[in-house]
Scaffold this motif. Structure first.
Motif, short mmCIF file in Angstrom:
data_model
loop_
_atom_site.label_atom_id
_atom_site.label_comp_id
_atom_site.label_asym_id
_atom_site.label_seq_id
_atom_site.Cartn_x
_atom_site.Cartn_y
_atom_site.Cartn_z
N ASN A 80 -7.60 -4.54 26.85
CA ASN A 80 -8.40 -3.36 27.63
C ASN A 80 -7.66 -1.98 27.92
O ASN A 80 -8.21 -1.16 28.54
CB ASN A 80 -8.75 -4.26 29.17
N LEU A 81 -6.43 -1.96 26.97
CA LEU A 81 -5.94 -0.68 27.46
C LEU A 81 -6.22 -0.06 25.77
O LEU A 81 -5.71 1.15 25.68
CB LEU A 81 -4.26 -0.85 27.45
N ASP A 82 -6.87 -0.72 24.78
CA ASP A 82 -7.13 -0.02 23.64
C ASP A 82 -7.95 1.15 23.82
O ASP A 82 -7.58 2.23 23.06
CB ASP A 82 -7.92 -1.05 22.82
N PRO A 83 -8.86 1.34 24.74
CA PRO A 83 -9.87 2.54 24.82
C PRO A 83 -9.00 3.85 25.39
O PRO A 83 -9.01 4.94 24.96
CB PRO A 83 -10.83 2.16 26.08
N ILE A 84 -7.46 3.41 25.92
CA ILE A 84 -6.77 4.56 26.17
C ILE A 84 -5.76 4.73 24.85
O ILE A 84 -5.73 5.92 24.53
CB ILE A 84 -5.83 4.18 27.20
N PHE A 85 -5.20 3.59 24.48
CA PHE A 85 -4.27 4.22 23.34
C PHE A 85 -4.77 4.26 21.94
O PHE A 85 -4.25 4.68 20.88
CB PHE A 85 -3.12 3.12 23.44
N LYS A 86 -6.26 3.71 21.71
CA LYS A 86 -6.57 3.70 20.26
C LYS A 86 -8.04 4.03 20.40
O LYS A 86 -8.97 3.42 19.91
CB LYS A 86 -6.66 2.19 19.57
N PRO A 87 -8.26 5.04 21.27
CA PRO A 87 -9.76 5.66 21.26
C PRO A 87 -10.39 6.02 20.17
O PRO A 87 -9.49 6.83 19.20
CB PRO A 87 -9.67 6.57 22.31
N LYS A 88 -11.69 5.95 19.78
CA LYS A 88 -12.39 6.48 18.53
C LYS A 88 -13.09 7.81 18.95
O LYS A 88 -12.94 8.68 18.25
CB LYS A 88 -13.25 5.77 17.96
N ARG A 89 -13.17 7.99 20.33
CA ARG A 89 -13.89 9.45 20.81
C ARG A 89 -13.16 9.57 22.01
O ARG A 89 -13.16 8.83 22.95
CB ARG A 89 -15.25 9.18 20.73
N ILE A 90 -12.86 10.90 22.34
CA ILE A 90 -12.16 11.16 23.43
C ILE A 90 -13.00 12.44 24.15
O ILE A 90 -13.16 13.29 23.43
CB ILE A 90 -10.68 11.77 23.19
N ALA A 91 -13.27 12.51 25.38
CA ALA A 91 -13.82 13.35 26.11
C ALA A 91 -12.47 14.21 27.02
O ALA A 91 -11.77 13.46 27.59
CB ALA A 91 -14.86 13.26 27.08
N VAL A 92 -12.60 15.40 26.70
CA VAL A 92 -11.50 16.27 27.41
C VAL A 92 -12.24 16.88 28.45
O VAL A 92 -12.88 17.97 28.49
CB VAL A 92 -10.85 17.04 26.68
#
Ligand code: ADP
Ligand code: MG
Length: 702
Positions: free
Chosen positions: A4-16
């Protein structure tokens, strides 16, 4: 299954969210870092005030982005964070990094704002780093994401870094870069409102790119969980923690020896030790150790060779090696012969090898090669002091050359001086050879590696559970509680501890010398008389203990003296009576204790006992429950351990018995969390189970 931390450390798309084109803003720095570092995925700046940021199309809100998003990095003013999180929730984003400040760290309304934020995070089933943090990065080539605002570019490598301080995090990254310390994952934790240091440790443990973990910590959220997690991790990956000592304002009022000795920093120290974590007190030291762990193999043993071109530093290095608990390698005859052939007559060919000031780069190369081949050498500390004719860069060059062929032994270096060695230092750093200013730091790093290696090889040990009469002890505690008391009387202490297998010195309660004399003749040994009074904590302090009384006359005299002494030292003390005890002879005095730490839970103490415990402070601590290995280590770590083993012809005590009693106490402490403090002092130990006895004990409840 994805973590469940993958979205933070291994994201495919990031919104800034709050990404900005305005230089000098954090929103710009994050965008700039993400782009400059070459993120493998897609970046979506979100900002209603502009159409594009650094050439990327900008969206008014995350809800306007057509694709799904894994991670939202949030850098909007604190008042808007709540709304933004709602939008992220609606969008189904699972990873959140809140850079924005203005939460718990400002107190007052900030605390409430953070509470609401956490509520939202839970509601949407998100995970969040921060708020009030510097960001994260992951240098894994498949991700290559730098979502943090520090100016230093991350260097790829295998160190997992966790920082509780944002500002120090930036400094640390800069220094790490300079020292060529490559980082796999970096997290600035900020307020740790959702994701804790423990969560990150678990994630770093699973991360294949990470093989060493460095942490800068100001506080432990849940030390008991840390203990569990770290115990597992350190069997595989070393953890180095900078944890500044927490100097508590004002000594805590403790009514026991254990309570007085077990301050919170000592407890944290014990906890870190117990789970194989290397604790350092400065960032400088963290880097000193980090360099060695990151760039050198662990030594096979503790035998160090010192190679130097000057005598003084060689002596300093030798002293440091020995005082760090390492040993000086003894060279084989072959090694010494070869060194003799290589070096001038004035040189010292024994360890520490002093090649004297005429040594040039080739002497370093050849001597190092000879030493590395010696089977009696586990690690080498190479020292160079600038002489007039030899350049540090040339020596460094040769060291690099030798090490490119010998990667199996641990080598650390020390270039002493400043201007004269700069180029050499740079060269070594560039080639990932640990280089130090002074031999002491180099020796410390080697010692830390040895400590870690020993820990890793150590058996885990087991937590033994003894058959005890828990109900009986429980009944005692229940009665004391019911009567609204905070401390147990002597007979209650005896009942409770006997239920856990402790033996007590035989004793009775008397009112006068005549009764004592009668008991003494029954016992047929010499006796001890002690005053009994609720007012007196440490009886010897007021002359309230008289030992080894043999005759009627001695007993009568003891009573009279004790009476006078107490009247003099403590006239108001209410004397309830006297305890007459069998005199235990030939045993060694130890102390066993429990202290309830508000965060770590019950802490067990063992050490040298007697009336001078606080002065001698020869005690060790571990968090319950303890394994047999923990208990053994506690005993072995004492300065007075040799006394227990028996010196000068004395009978040794049975260490296994002490190991057992420490574990029995651990079981007692674990079973009864209402205990605030416990002291068994002295606990007499000897070489057979039936003469190991409790002589004096106190138990205080929470
Ligand atoms: P306190 O800690 O309140 O001063 P103790 O009962 O621990 O009182 O006694 C103080 C010291 O006296 C002990 O540390 C030990 O050296 C000695 N002593 C007390 N009782 C005995 C005993 N039964 N056998 C041998 N020595 C004893
Ligand atoms: Mg005592």
């Amino acid at each position: 299954m994805p973590h469940n931390l993958d979205p933070i450390f291994k994201p495919k798309r990031i919104a800034v969210i709050g990404g900005s084109k305005k230089e000098g803003t954090l929103g710009h720095k994050i965008m700039h870092n993400l782009i400059r570092f070459g993120y493998e995925g897609i970046i979506y700046p979100v900002n209603p005030k502009t159409e594009s940021v650094l050439g990327l199309k900008c969206y008014p809100s995350v809800l306007d982005i057509p694709e799904s998003i894994d991670l939202a990095v949030i850098i909007v003013p604190k008042e808007y964070v709540g709304d933004v999180i709602d939008q992220c929730g609606e969008k189904g984003i699972k990873g959140i990094v809140v850079i924005s400040a203005g939460f718990r760290e400002i107190g007052g309304e900030g605390i409430e704002r953070e509470r609401k934020l956490v509520e939202q995070i839970r509601k949407y089933n998100m995970r969040m780093v921060g708020p009030n943090c510097m960001g994260v990065f992951n240098t894994n080539p498949e991700i290559h994401m730098n979502a943090n605002f520090a100016p230093a570019q991350p260097l790829e490598g295998h160190i997992g870094f966790i920082s509780q301080s944002g500002a120090l995090g930036a400094v640390i990254l800069e220094v790490a870069h300079h020292l060529q310390l490559g980082i796999s994952i970096f997290t600035s934790m900020g307020n740790k409102a959702d994701i804790s240091g423990n969560d990150l440790l678990e994630y770093y443990f699973e991360d294949e790119q990470t093989n060493l973990i460095l942490m800068y910590l100001e506080s432990f959220g849940n030390p008991r969980r840390f203990l569990q997690i770290a115990r597992k991790i350190t069997k595989d990956k070393p953890i180095i923690v900078v944890k500044a000592g927490t100097t508590e304002a004002g000594a805590k009022a403790a009514s026991s020896h254990t309570g007085a000795l077990a301050d919170s920093d000592t407890t944290i120290d014990a906890m870190l030790h117990q789970c194989g974590v290397l604790r350092v007190s400065t960032i400088e030291e963290m880097f000193a150790l980090g360099m060695a762990f990151a760039h050198q193999p662990l030594p096979k043993g503790n035998r160090v060779a010192v190679l130097t071109n000057a005598g003084g530093p060689g002596i300093l290095a030798t002293d440091a090696v020995i005082s760090e608990g390492l040993s000086l390698a003894k060279f084989s005859a072959e090694t010494e012969d070869q060194l003799k052939e290589l070096l001038p007559e004035e040189a010292s060919i024994h360890n520490p090898v002093d090649m004297i000031a005429t040594a040039d780069q080739d002497s370093y190369k050849m001597a190092l090669e000879i030493i590395l081949k010696d089977e009696n050498v586990d690690s080498v500390l190479v020292i160079f002091v600038t002489p007039i004719l030899v350049k540090s860069i040339d020596v460094a060059h040769k060291i690099v050359e030798v090490l490119s062929k010998h990667q199996f032994k641990t080598v650390v270096t020390c270039l002493m001086g400043h201007e004269g060695v700069l180029s050499g230092v740079e060269k070594l750093e560039k080639h990932k050879i640990p280089v130090y200013r002074f031999p002491e730091s180099a020796a410390k790093a080697l010692a830390a590696m040895e400590t870690y290696k020993t820990y890793r090889q150590k058996e885990d040990g087991t937590v033994r559970t003894f058959p005890v009469d828990k109900e009986k002890a429980q009944a005692v505690f229940a009665k004391v509680k019911e009567e609204g008391r905070k401390s147990l009387n002597n007979s209650e202490i005896q009942q409770a501890l006997e239920a856990y297998g402790f033996l007590f010195a035989r004793c009775i309660r008397v009112q006068n010398a005549e009764e004592a004399i009668a008991f003494a003749s029954e016992l047929n040994t010499s006796i001890v008389v002690k005053v009994q009074s609720e007012d007196i904590i440490h009886k010897s302090d007021v002359g309230g203990v008289k030992v080894d009384l043999r005759t009627e006359k001695e007993i009568r005299q003891a009573f009279a003296e004790m009476h006078d002494s107490i009247k003099k030292h403590y006239p108001e003390a209410q004397i309830e009576g006297y305890t007459v005890q069998e005199m235990i002879k030939g045993g060694k005095e130890t102390v066993l204790g429990i202290n309830a730490d508000p965060k770590c839970g019950p802490v067990i103490m063992f050490g040298r006992g007697g009336i001078y415990v606080e002065v001698l402070k020869d005690v060790s601590f571990r968090i319950a429950p303890l394994t047999d290995m923990d208990a053994l280590e506690m005993i072995e770590s004492l300065k007075s351990y040799p006394l227990l083993k028996g010196i000068r012809g004395e009978e040794p005590v049975d260490i296994d018995i002490i190991v057992e009693y420490i574990q029995r106490l651990s079981q007692f402490a674990t079973d009864f969390d209402m205990i605030k403090e416990l002291d068994i002092n002295p606990f007499m130990v000897c070489n057979s189970p039936d003469c190991c006895k409790v002589v004096d004990a106190r138990i205080m409840l929470k």
